[in-house]
Design a protein around this motif. Structure first.
Motif, PDB file in Angstrom:
ATOM      1  N   UNK A  10       0.968  -0.586   0.126  1.00 40.24           N
ATOM      2  CA  UNK A  10      -0.067   0.007  -0.267  1.00 40.24           C
ATOM      3  C   UNK A  10       0.923   1.069  -0.054  1.00 40.24           C
ATOM      4  N   UNK A  11       0.497   1.999  -0.772  1.00 38.80           N
ATOM      5  CA  UNK A  11       0.825   3.048  -1.257  1.00 38.80           C
ATOM      6  C   UNK A  11       0.290   4.296  -0.454  1.00 38.80           C
ATOM      7  N   UNK A  12       0.840   5.715  -0.071  1.00 42.12           N
ATOM      8  CA  UNK A  12       0.344   7.425  -0.638  1.00 42.12           C
ATOM      9  C   UNK A  12       0.431   7.313  -1.741  1.00 42.12           C
ATOM     10  N   UNK A  13      -0.601   8.563  -2.139  1.00 43.99           N
ATOM     11  CA  UNK A  13      -0.751   9.609  -3.546  1.00 43.99           C
ATOM     12  C   UNK A  13      -1.749  10.581  -3.585  1.00 43.99           C
ATOM     13  N   UNK A  14      -0.861  11.759  -4.438  1.00 44.03           N
ATOM     14  CA  UNK A  14      -1.961  12.008  -4.039  1.00 44.03           C
ATOM     15  C   UNK A  14      -3.571  12.270  -4.303  1.00 44.03           C
ATOM     16  N   UNK A  15      -3.739  11.096  -5.730  1.00 42.97           N
ATOM     17  CA  UNK A  15      -4.807  10.775  -5.926  1.00 42.97           C
ATOM     18  C   UNK A  15      -4.746   9.649  -7.151  1.00 42.97           C
ATOM     19  N   UNK A  16      -5.962   8.784  -6.708  1.00 38.92           N
ATOM     20  CA  UNK A  16      -6.256   7.925  -7.438  1.00 38.92           C
ATOM     21  C   UNK A  16      -6.209   8.571  -8.681  1.00 38.92           C
ATOM     22  N   UNK A  34       1.751   4.948 -16.681  1.00 35.90           N
ATOM     23  CA  UNK A  34       2.003   4.970 -15.615  1.00 35.90           C
ATOM     24  C   UNK A  34       2.919   6.338 -15.106  1.00 35.90           C
ATOM     25  N   UNK A  35       3.520   6.081 -15.951  1.00 33.37           N
ATOM     26  CA  UNK A  35       4.990   7.598 -15.724  1.00 33.37           C
ATOM     27  C   UNK A  35       4.336   8.856 -16.238  1.00 33.37           C
ATOM     28  N   UNK A  36       3.422   8.908 -17.158  1.00 34.89           N
ATOM     29  CA  UNK A  36       2.598   9.893 -17.738  1.00 34.89           C
ATOM     30  C   UNK A  36       2.356  10.341 -16.378  1.00 34.89           C
ATOM     31  N   UNK A  37       1.252   9.216 -15.944  1.00 37.16           N
ATOM     32  CA  UNK A  37       0.558   9.756 -14.720  1.00 37.16           C
ATOM     33  C   UNK A  37       0.635  10.641 -13.769  1.00 37.16           C
ATOM     34  N   UNK A  38       2.034   9.853 -13.511  1.00 37.58           N
ATOM     35  CA  UNK A  38       3.045  10.487 -12.512  1.00 37.58           C
ATOM     36  C   UNK A  38       3.354  11.704 -12.837  1.00 37.58           C
ATOM     37  N   UNK A  39       4.356  12.079 -13.946  1.00 36.34           N
ATOM     38  CA  UNK A  39       4.078  13.800 -14.103  1.00 36.34           C
ATOM     39  C   UNK A  39       3.271  14.432 -13.944  1.00 36.34           C
ATOM     40  N   UNK A  40       1.803  13.668 -14.496  1.00 38.93           N
ATOM     41  CA  UNK A  40       0.850  14.548 -14.936  1.00 38.93           C
ATOM     42  C   UNK A  40       0.025  15.406 -13.873  1.00 38.93           C
ATOM     43  N   UNK A  41      -0.076  14.452 -13.114  1.00 35.71           N
ATOM     44  CA  UNK A  41      -0.658  14.665 -11.508  1.00 35.71           C
ATOM     45  C   UNK A  41      -0.342  14.615 -10.308  1.00 35.71           C
ATOM     46  N   UNK A  42       1.388  14.403 -10.713  1.00 35.24           N
ATOM     47  CA  UNK A  42       1.930  13.983  -9.063  1.00 35.24           C
ATOM     48  C   UNK A  42       1.864  13.358  -8.353  1.00 35.24           C
ATOM     49  N   UNK A  43       0.765  11.941  -9.098  1.00 37.33           N
ATOM     50  CA  UNK A  43       1.199  11.345  -7.668  1.00 37.33           C
ATOM     51  C   UNK A  43       1.901   9.895  -7.983  1.00 37.33           C
ATOM     52  N   UNK A  44       2.524   8.976  -7.631  1.00 39.38           N
ATOM     53  CA  UNK A  44       3.521   8.074  -7.672  1.00 39.38           C
ATOM     54  C   UNK A  44       2.628   7.210  -7.264  1.00 39.38           C
TER      55      UNK A  44
END
Length: 525
Positions: free
Chosen positions: A138-144, A155-165
């Motif tokens: 389980x991880x803590x993320x900024x958005x689902x 997954x990488x594009x989602x992290x770069x766009x939304x800041x949710x890793x």
């Protein structure tokens, strides 16, 4: 002719000597006293003036019990961490949405998760259970992720766009597609679309296949506390709808009993009579249909016909008896209507009686919220232990985790105590109004007066009555749980549990009746 007084004696006015006057006056007083004693005086009811506290030993016992509850409350607040349950926490001991302290031996703990408020499971479609928790990291993320992610590039594009890793914190986003360990450090592909679950901020997969597997694993994984709260939140719309429906039906019944009491009583009696006649008519019609059918030569058909005939005869006898009783006690209908009318008059004299359930409900809600808050702290009271891979697992404290039964008894006993106080207050106010001879001069503040008498003198009695109800309800709940567990097995154990549940149910209803009768007696006092 009056007797002449002897010479030398002074005569009083009226021709009587002072001695004779004293004798006549004494005789008149005695006759007046006899007449006053023989004249019956009108008996007037008045509240008891000299009161004393009742069942003080039970009140002291309740005080000791609540002392224990306060100790558990304070200890659970100090040792518990309700934030882990409400906000979620990752596999490294970090609570989502908060700044965390590091755990010795866990390099990824102690991170600032203020902006990462959602709990994300890396393998939500096929979660595994290890021990008593989900095996998925389980991880803590900024958005689902609200859309499906099929490749690591997405997954990488989602992290770069939304800041949710969505990969483990030790792996930077630009290494998602280059690291050889990306398969173990990143979520299993494809990542299903998900939304946050209300209250708990968990990312719940939205595809039917993943949702069913994740929900079953989550429910089987977490303890009973998580299951109860999750069930309440998942069915919150149904619960709210049923509460609104119950409130509407209560208001409708109150309106009916207030304005059309006589019509309602006659409608109920008419429905009972029509229902009895309808059942008898259907059974006799079925018997007639069997007798005119040519296929009754079979043994099974004959048995069915005999059974229908038996039921028809029994129902006819019961219907006849009930109709006779209704006819004999028809004059009692007026008494029932009069009772409802007296109830309406009592409510008219004290309109705030209608708000007693509202105040009681508000007090119960406050107590239940406090109870749930303490229960959350009890459920999360534990110490952090580092396991393999640098992950952190919270081990429950042995002493405090087993005190939930004491907390449960406190819930039932205190809830019954609050409801009994409501009954006692209403009874005292209604009794004061009913026995007041001068209806044009009602007593001032009957509800507050009844409540003050309850708080000053009769709390011990209310505590004792509510404890008896609690003493019966707890084993009944346990037996119902055992019966529900064994009912599919159709065993003698299941039947025995069912009989015990019925016995405890009857005993509970009887004790409720005794409790209300005791409240009425104290109100009369």
């Amino acid at each position: 002719m009056p007797t002449a007084a002897p010479p030398g004696k002074n005569l009083a006015p009226g021709g009587l000597t002072p001695t004779l006057q004293r004798r006549c006056f004494k005789s008149s007083v005695e006759k007046l006293q006899v007449s006053e004693e023989s004249t019956p005086r009108q008996r007037e009811w008045r509240p008891q003036i000299y009161r004393k506290c009742t069942d003080t030993a039970w009140l002291f016992l309740f005080f000791l019990f609540w002392t224990g509850l306060m100790f558990i409350m304070g200890y659970s607040v100090v040792a518990g961490a309700a934030g882990r349950l409400l906000f979620g926490y990752d596999s490294f001991g970090n609570v989502c949405g908060k700044k965390n302290s590091p755990v010795e031996g866990a390099p990824l703990s102690g991170q600032d998760m203020t902006l990462k408020t959602y709990m994300f499971f890396m393998n939500s479609c096929n979660p595994e259970i290890k021990g008593k928790r989900l095996g998925s990291t389980a991880l803590c993320v900024s958005s689902c992720p609200e859309e499906q992610l099929s490749t690591l590039e997405e997954v990488q594009l989602f992290a770069d766009t939304n800041g949710s890793f969505l990969c483990v914190y030790s792996l930077n986003s630009f290494n998602y597609t280059q690291s050889p360990n990306a398969d173990s450090l990143c979520p299993r592909l494809p990542v299903p679309p998900s939304k946050s679950f209300p209250l708990f901020n968990r990312c719940i997969p939205q595809t039917p296949e993943c949702y069913s597997m994740f929900a079953s694993a989550l429910i089987n994984d977490v303890d009973m506390l998580h299951q109860i709260l999750s069930g309440i939140m998942s069915e919150r719309d149904t619960i709210l709808g049923l509460c609104i429906l119950a409130l509407a039906l209560s208001l409708a019944m109150m309106f009916i009993f207030r304005f059309i009491t006589t019509l309602l009583v006659h409608i109920i009696i008419s429905l009972v009579i029509l229902g009895l006649l309808f059942v008898c008519g259907v059974l006799w019609w079925l018997y007639y249909d069997y007798t005119t059918d040519l296929s009754i030569e079979l043994d099974t058909e004959r048995e069915n016909m005999k059974c229908v005939l038996g039921f028809a005869i029994v129902s006819t006898i019961i219907t006849a008896i009930l109709l006779v009783l209704i006819f004999v006690f028809r004059k009692r209908i007026k008494l029932t209507v009069a009772l409802f009318q007296v109830t309406n008059k009592a409510i008219n004299s004290s309109p705030f009686l209608l708000f007693q359930p509202v105040w009681t409900f508000a007090i119960l809600i406050f107590f239940w919220v406090l109870w749930v808050a303490v229960l959350l702290s009890l459920g999360t009271a534990g110490s952090a232990q580092v396991i393999e891979g640098g992950q952190v697992e919270f081990t429950p404290l042995l002493g405090i985790r087993y005190m939930w039964w004491y907390h449960l008894i406190g819930l039932i006993w205190t809830s019954e105590f609050i409801l009994a106080c409501q009954q006692m207050t209403i009874v005292g106010a209604v009794v004061t109004w009913y026995f007041n001879r001068n209806k044009n001069d009602p007593s001032d503040h009957p509800i507050l007066s009844s409540l003050s008498i309850l708080l000053c003198y009769h709390q011990g009695t209310v505590v004792k009555g509510s404890f008896l109800i609690t003493l019966v309800r707890i084993p009944r709940v346990i037996l119902i749980y055992i019966h529900d567990t064994l009912k599919d097995k159709h065993s003698s154990w299941s039947r025995g549990m069912f009989r015990c549940c019925c016995c405890f149910s009857c005993l509970a209803r009887h004790l409720h009746h005794l409790n209300q009768t005791a409240s009425l007696g104290k109100g009369l006092g």
